[in-house]
Design a protein around this motif. Sequence first.
Motif, PDB file in Angstrom:
ATOM      1  N   ASP A 191      91.433  19.584 167.171  1.00 17.70           N
ATOM      2  CA  ASP A 191      92.822  19.206 166.900  1.00 17.70           C
ATOM      3  C   ASP A 191      93.639  20.421 166.479  1.00 17.70           C
ATOM      4  O   ASP A 191      94.779  20.597 166.918  1.00 17.70           O
ATOM      5  N   ALA A 192      93.071  21.269 165.639  1.00 15.67           N
ATOM      6  CA  ALA A 192      93.779  22.470 165.180  1.00 15.67           C
ATOM      7  C   ALA A 192      94.020  23.431 166.338  1.00 15.67           C
ATOM      8  O   ALA A 192      95.091  24.032 166.449  1.00 15.67           O
ATOM      9  N   MET A 193      93.035  23.559 167.224  1.00 15.14           N
ATOM     10  CA  MET A 193      93.185  24.461 168.363  1.00 15.14           C
ATOM     11  C   MET A 193      94.218  23.949 169.358  1.00 15.14           C
ATOM     12  O   MET A 193      94.858  24.736 170.052  1.00 15.14           O
ATOM     13  N   ARG A 194      94.398  22.644 169.427  1.00 16.66           N
ATOM     14  CA  ARG A 194      95.394  22.054 170.325  1.00 16.66           C
ATOM     15  C   ARG A 194      96.794  22.050 169.720  1.00 16.66           C
ATOM     16  O   ARG A 194      97.740  21.591 170.337  1.00 16.66           O
ATOM     17  N   GLY A 195      96.898  22.521 168.476  1.00 16.25           N
ATOM     18  CA  GLY A 195      98.195  22.576 167.820  1.00 16.25           C
ATOM     19  C   GLY A 195      98.606  21.282 167.149  1.00 16.25           C
ATOM     20  O   GLY A 195      99.742  21.127 166.739  1.00 16.25           O
ATOM     21  N   LYS A 196      97.684  20.345 167.044  1.00 19.07           N
ATOM     22  CA  LYS A 196      97.986  19.083 166.371  1.00 19.07           C
ATOM     23  C   LYS A 196      98.030  19.292 164.866  1.00 19.07           C
ATOM     24  O   LYS A 196      97.633  20.341 164.359  1.00 19.07           O
ATOM     25  N   LYS A 197      98.470  18.281 164.162  1.00 19.76           N
ATOM     26  CA  LYS A 197      98.539  18.343 162.708  1.00 19.76           C
ATOM     27  C   LYS A 197      97.135  18.544 162.135  1.00 19.76           C
ATOM     28  O   LYS A 197      96.185  17.908 162.567  1.00 19.76           O
ATOM     29  N   LEU A 198      97.020  19.454 161.158  1.00 25.86           N
ATOM     30  CA  LEU A 198      95.729  19.702 160.538  1.00 25.86           C
ATOM     31  C   LEU A 198      95.276  18.471 159.771  1.00 25.86           C
ATOM     32  O   LEU A 198      96.065  17.818 159.110  1.00 25.86           O
ATOM     33  N   ARG A 199      93.988  18.185 159.891  1.00 23.87           N
ATOM     34  CA  ARG A 199      93.437  17.049 159.167  1.00 23.87           C
ATOM     35  C   ARG A 199      92.158  17.493 158.487  1.00 23.87           C
ATOM     36  O   ARG A 199      91.514  18.453 158.881  1.00 23.87           O
ATOM     37  N   GLY A 200      91.787  16.759 157.467  1.00 23.36           N
ATOM     38  CA  GLY A 200      90.581  17.088 156.728  1.00 23.36           C
ATOM     39  C   GLY A 200      89.343  16.688 157.493  1.00 23.36           C
ATOM     40  O   GLY A 200      89.343  15.735 158.268  1.00 23.36           O
ATOM     41  N   ALA A 201      88.278  17.432 157.277  1.00 19.66           N
ATOM     42  CA  ALA A 201      87.003  17.106 157.904  1.00 19.66           C
ATOM     43  C   ALA A 201      85.904  16.983 156.863  1.00 19.66           C
ATOM     44  O   ALA A 201      84.745  16.883 157.203  1.00 19.66           O
ATOM     45  N   SER A 202      86.285  16.989 155.594  1.00 22.48           N
ATOM     46  CA  SER A 202      85.288  16.923 154.533  1.00 22.48           C
ATOM     47  C   SER A 202      84.814  15.502 154.315  1.00 22.48           C
ATOM     48  O   SER A 202      85.585  14.558 154.368  1.00 22.48           O
ATOM     49  N   THR A 203      83.527  15.390 154.046  1.00 24.45           N
ATOM     50  CA  THR A 203      82.956  14.095 153.709  1.00 24.45           C
ATOM     51  C   THR A 203      83.193  13.826 152.222  1.00 24.45           C
ATOM     52  O   THR A 203      83.621  14.720 151.487  1.00 24.45           O
ATOM     53  N   ILE A 204      82.922  12.623 151.778  1.00 24.42           N
ATOM     54  CA  ILE A 204      83.049  12.302 150.353  1.00 24.42           C
ATOM     55  C   ILE A 204      82.153  13.235 149.545  1.00 24.42           C
ATOM     56  O   ILE A 204      82.560  13.758 148.501  1.00 24.42           O
ATOM     57  N   THR A 205      80.947  13.480 150.028  1.00 24.27           N
ATOM     58  CA  THR A 205      80.013  14.372 149.336  1.00 24.27           C
ATOM     59  C   THR A 205      80.606  15.763 149.191  1.00 24.27           C
ATOM     60  O   THR A 205      80.560  16.363 148.106  1.00 24.27           O
ATOM     61  N   GLN A 206      81.203  16.290 150.253  1.00 22.02           N
ATOM     62  CA  GLN A 206      81.798  17.620 150.197  1.00 22.02           C
ATOM     63  C   GLN A 206      82.998  17.639 149.256  1.00 22.02           C
ATOM     64  O   GLN A 206      83.209  18.616 148.536  1.00 22.02           O
ATOM     65  N   GLN A 207      83.794  16.578 149.256  1.00 22.44           N
ATOM     66  CA  GLN A 207      84.955  16.525 148.369  1.00 22.44           C
ATOM     67  C   GLN A 207      84.525  16.514 146.901  1.00 22.44           C
ATOM     68  O   GLN A 207      85.136  17.185 146.068  1.00 22.44           O
TER      69      GLN A 207
END
Length: 146
Positions: A112-128
């Motif tokens: 999504d970031a490479m396509r220029g779309k809005k950045l979104r989170g990819a973190s799991t609950i554990t990572q957060q």
Amino acid sequence: MFKYLFVGLSFLFNIFILGSLLLTLLIFSLFSYYGNNLPSSEEIENYKPATLSRVYDMDGNVLGIFGKKHRIYTPINDIPILVKNAFISAEDKNFYQHSGYDPIGLLKAITDAMRGKKLRGASTITQQIMKNFLLSKERTGKRKIK
């Protein structure tokens, strides 16, 4: 004819193996460097978060609440299943399908970031949780590696 084909395939195979070794060494070096000052797994397992202190009067009324962090410990069994499911649905819909790291979610965020779309989170609950526990709120690649 087969000699040249064999030599060419051997060369490509050697390049692939060497590249794989270098990539592994790079990843190991990054994790070693950035993970240097993180707490041990024993420290994380024995973590006791600071909670609020309450002062009560003789009748059981709260006179004051003191503490740096305004959190109230609630055992997991006291949280309604609807609230748990809502949280998981909003934050990490694949929570029960991965072991703390969601490579598919990360790949989707990268594409999504490479396509220029809005950045979104990819973190799991554990990572957060670990980010909040161990790291700052900065949004950098260094923090993601840690």
